[in-house]
Design an enzyme around this catalytic site. Structure first.
Site, PDB file in Angstrom:
ATOM      1  N   CYS A   9       0.847  -1.208   0.000  1.00 32.54           N
ATOM      2  CA  CYS A   9       0.000   0.000   0.000  1.00 32.54           C
ATOM      3  C   CYS A   9       0.875   1.248   0.000  1.00 32.54           C
ATOM      4  O   CYS A   9       0.571   2.230  -0.683  1.00 32.54           O
ATOM      5  CB  CYS A   9      -0.922   0.033   1.219  1.00 32.54           C
ATOM      6  SG  CYS A   9      -2.358  -1.030   1.081  1.00 32.54           S
ATOM      7  N   ASP A  32      10.922  -6.312  -8.186  1.00 32.63           N
ATOM      8  CA  ASP A  32      11.034  -7.004  -6.891  1.00 32.63           C
ATOM      9  C   ASP A  32      12.384  -6.651  -6.265  1.00 32.63           C
ATOM     10  O   ASP A  32      13.418  -6.629  -6.948  1.00 32.63           O
ATOM     11  CB  ASP A  32      10.902  -8.518  -7.097  1.00 32.63           C
ATOM     12  CG  ASP A  32      10.612  -9.239  -5.800  1.00 32.63           C
ATOM     13  OD1 ASP A  32       9.501  -9.777  -5.652  1.00 32.63           O
ATOM     14  OD2 ASP A  32      11.497  -9.264  -4.911  1.00 32.63           O
ATOM     15  N   ASN A  89       1.242 -16.186  -5.613  1.00 32.35           N
ATOM     16  CA  ASN A  89       1.391 -17.075  -4.463  1.00 32.35           C
ATOM     17  C   ASN A  89       0.227 -16.791  -3.527  1.00 32.35           C
ATOM     18  O   ASN A  89      -0.003 -15.642  -3.144  1.00 32.35           O
ATOM     19  CB  ASN A  89       2.717 -16.811  -3.743  1.00 32.35           C
ATOM     20  CG  ASN A  89       3.907 -17.282  -4.554  1.00 32.35           C
ATOM     21  OD1 ASN A  89       3.837 -18.320  -5.212  1.00 32.35           O
ATOM     22  ND2 ASN A  89       4.998 -16.524  -4.522  1.00 32.35           N
ATOM     23  N   THR A  97       4.228 -14.101   1.356  1.00 34.11           N
ATOM     24  CA  THR A  97       4.795 -13.379   2.498  1.00 34.11           C
ATOM     25  C   THR A  97       4.194 -11.980   2.644  1.00 34.11           C
ATOM     26  O   THR A  97       4.192 -11.434   3.740  1.00 34.11           O
ATOM     27  CB  THR A  97       6.328 -13.246   2.375  1.00 34.11           C
ATOM     28  OG1 THR A  97       6.633 -12.573   1.142  1.00 34.11           O
ATOM     29  CG2 THR A  97       7.000 -14.606   2.415  1.00 34.11           C
ATOM     30  N   HIS A 102      -0.550  -9.650  -5.276  1.00 33.95           N
ATOM     31  CA  HIS A 102       0.483  -9.250  -6.231  1.00 33.95           C
ATOM     32  C   HIS A 102       0.718 -10.380  -7.219  1.00 33.95           C
ATOM     33  O   HIS A 102       0.724 -11.548  -6.868  1.00 33.95           O
ATOM     34  CB  HIS A 102       1.780  -8.863  -5.521  1.00 33.95           C
ATOM     35  CG  HIS A 102       2.281  -9.886  -4.550  1.00 33.95           C
ATOM     36  ND1 HIS A 102       1.787 -10.003  -3.273  1.00 33.95           N
ATOM     37  CD2 HIS A 102       3.235 -10.834  -4.674  1.00 33.95           C
ATOM     38  CE1 HIS A 102       2.399 -10.990  -2.652  1.00 33.95           C
ATOM     39  NE2 HIS A 102       3.293 -11.512  -3.480  1.00 33.95           N
TER      40      HIS A 102
HETATM   41  P1  AMP Z   1       5.266 -13.448  -2.075  1.00 37.56           P
HETATM   42  O1  AMP Z   1       6.238 -14.432  -1.500  1.00 37.56           O
HETATM   43  O2  AMP Z   1       4.507 -13.961  -3.252  1.00 37.56           O
HETATM   44  O3  AMP Z   1       4.350 -12.862  -1.002  1.00 37.56           O
HETATM   45  O4  AMP Z   1       6.153 -12.277  -2.666  1.00 37.56           O
HETATM   46  C1  AMP Z   1       6.450 -11.081  -2.036  1.00 37.56           C
HETATM   47  C2  AMP Z   1       7.546 -10.441  -2.834  1.00 37.56           C
HETATM   48  O5  AMP Z   1       7.631  -9.072  -2.474  1.00 37.56           O
HETATM   49  C3  AMP Z   1       8.930 -11.053  -2.611  1.00 37.56           C
HETATM   50  O6  AMP Z   1       9.430 -11.520  -3.853  1.00 37.56           O
HETATM   51  C4  AMP Z   1       9.743  -9.881  -2.052  1.00 37.56           C
HETATM   52  O7  AMP Z   1      11.076  -9.895  -2.498  1.00 37.56           O
HETATM   53  C5  AMP Z   1       8.971  -8.676  -2.571  1.00 37.56           C
HETATM   54  N1  AMP Z   1       9.102  -7.453  -1.792  1.00 37.56           N
HETATM   55  C6  AMP Z   1       8.920  -7.306  -0.447  1.00 37.56           C
HETATM   56  N2  AMP Z   1       9.103  -6.018  -0.091  1.00 37.56           N
HETATM   57  C7  AMP Z   1       9.385  -5.329  -1.231  1.00 37.56           C
HETATM   58  C8  AMP Z   1       9.676  -3.965  -1.527  1.00 37.56           C
HETATM   59  N3  AMP Z   1       9.706  -3.036  -0.560  1.00 37.56           N
HETATM   60  N4  AMP Z   1       9.939  -3.628  -2.812  1.00 37.56           N
HETATM   61  C9  AMP Z   1       9.920  -4.564  -3.788  1.00 37.56           C
HETATM   62  N5  AMP Z   1       9.637  -5.859  -3.574  1.00 37.56           N
HETATM   63  C10 AMP Z   1       9.388  -6.253  -2.314  1.00 37.56           C
HETATM   64 ZN    ZN Z   2      -1.816  -3.249   1.114  1.00 36.81          ZN
END
Ligand code: AMP
Ligand code: ZN
Length: 116
Positions: A9, A32, A89, A97, A102
């Site tokens: 957000c 990412d 995911n 995570t 996304h």
């Molecule tokens: P997921 O495991 O599908 O929830 O993916 C979350 C993704 O968000 C991971 O690949 C992280 O590397 C990425 N991520 C987390 N924080 C940030 C950020 N501030 N900017 C860019 N990517 C992020």
């Molecule tokens: Zn959000």
């Protein structure tokens, strides 16, 4: 709705820096921070939906918009003809995570199947 505790957000509201590659009224796409491939872009709705089910219930069209944006970005990033992967995911066993919907766009290398 936007959630000030949610990292995505904050990126969507431009309160947290990200390498933005695409944006419109409904969504934003950025690189990412921990890329798993030479091209690793996340496409997110600007509205906070914790899961795919929330997004589907509240605005089913947003999922199509994320997909359409991903296709455009894949062309711009020059992976459309080589091949790429789009991934949501969902939940613990998929390793989600960040609980803000996304779509991952991965490309620029040969991707193994099945994924780990
Ligand atoms: P997921 O495991 O599908 O929830 O993916 C979350 C993704 O968000 C991971 O690949 C992280 O590397 C990425 N991520 C987390 N924080 C940030 C950020 N501030 N900017 C860019 N990517 C992020
Ligand atoms: Zn959000």
């Amino acid at each position: 709705m936007s959630n000030s505790e949610c990292v995505f957000c904050r990126i969507g509201a431009r309160k947290l820096h990200a390498m933005v590659v695409h944006e419109d009224d409904d969504l934003i796409a950025f690189r990412d921070i921990n890329p798993q491939a030479p091209i690793h872009v996340l496409i997110i709705p600007k509205k906070h939906y914790p899961s795919l089910y929330d997004a589907h219930r509240e605005d089913p069209g947003i999922l199509g918009k994320l997909n359409a944006a991903a296709l455009q970005i894949a062309e711009k990033e020059r992976v459309a003809s080589r091949g790429f992967r789009l991934v949501f995911n969902h939940g613990d066993e998929a390793g989600q995570t960040v609980h803000h919907v996304h779509l991952h766009l991965l490309g620029g290398r040969a991707l193994r199947w099945p994924p780990g």
